[in-house]
Design an enzyme around this catalytic site. Structure first.
Site: not given
Ligand code: NI
Length: 194
Positions: A47, A52, A101-102, A143-144, A147
């Site tokens: 995701g 991000q 997380c990226l 989670h997404e 952000h």
């Molecule tokens: Ni993340």
């Protein structure tokens, strides 16, 4: 194809509250969704949220790509674009689970999430979408959407000790090691946001 640079923890842009999408030209929104897809796929992520990649709009993308090799027991999540998502918990059950997380490469932490949630949003074609989901799917969408409010998973640790580098957590037996994985793969495939 545009694989964009991912912002990492510490970049103040990740802490902004993103704006609702309104009056955004269709072409610009289509480009954003394409950039999210290209960037997520390049990093084999599960995701990605618009902030991000430095775009402070309430747009997230997740799922797709079949089974995630790091989560072989989890049902695949259909590739989903959500514009202006609204999450509502269903019931009161919480569930702890490991997240990455990226934007927080190489690290994992245990986070408590609602077990079941309903989400409403517009999809990539600006059509209404509503789903009730649980488990891994519910964790990913929570989670997404975090952000979009400038929240990252380390803000939600259930225990400061349940946080660290994936390789250390695996060596300690806190996270099951996946056979034939290497650190490079671990930092990408396993990240649920990532
Ligand atoms: Ni993340």
């Amino acid at each position: 194809m545009s694989v964009l640079e991912l912002l990492r923890l510490g970049n103040p842009l990740l802490r902004q509250v993103s704006k609702e999408v309104s009056d955004v030209p269709d072409a610009m929104l289509s480009q954003l969704i394409e950039d999210l897809q290209d960037t997520m796929e390049a990093h084999q992520g599960a995701g990605l949220a618009a902030p991000q990649i430095g775009v402070p709009l309430r747009v997230v993308l997740f799922g797709g790509g079949g089974l995630n090799p790091r989560y072989p027991d989890e049902m695949p999540i259909p590739q989903t674009v959500l514009i202006n998502p609204v999450l509502t918990p269903i019931g009161v059950d919480l569930e702890d689970g490991w997240e990455g997380c990226l934007s927080v490469p190489g690290l994992r932490g245990k986070v408590s999430r609602w077990r079941r949630v309903r989400y409403r949003a517009l999809d990539a074609n600006s059509q209404p979408i509503e789903r009730c989901v649980d488990g891994f799917h519910a964790r990913v969408v929570q989670h997404e959407c975090d952000h979009l409010d400038g929240v990252l998973f380390p803000d939600r640790l259930v225990d400061p000790a349940a946080f660290g580098f994936l390789s250390e957590l695996e060596a300690a037996g806190l996270i099951a090691k996946v056979p034939n994985s290497n650190e490079e793969a671990d930092t990408s495939i396993n990240n649920i946001c990532t």
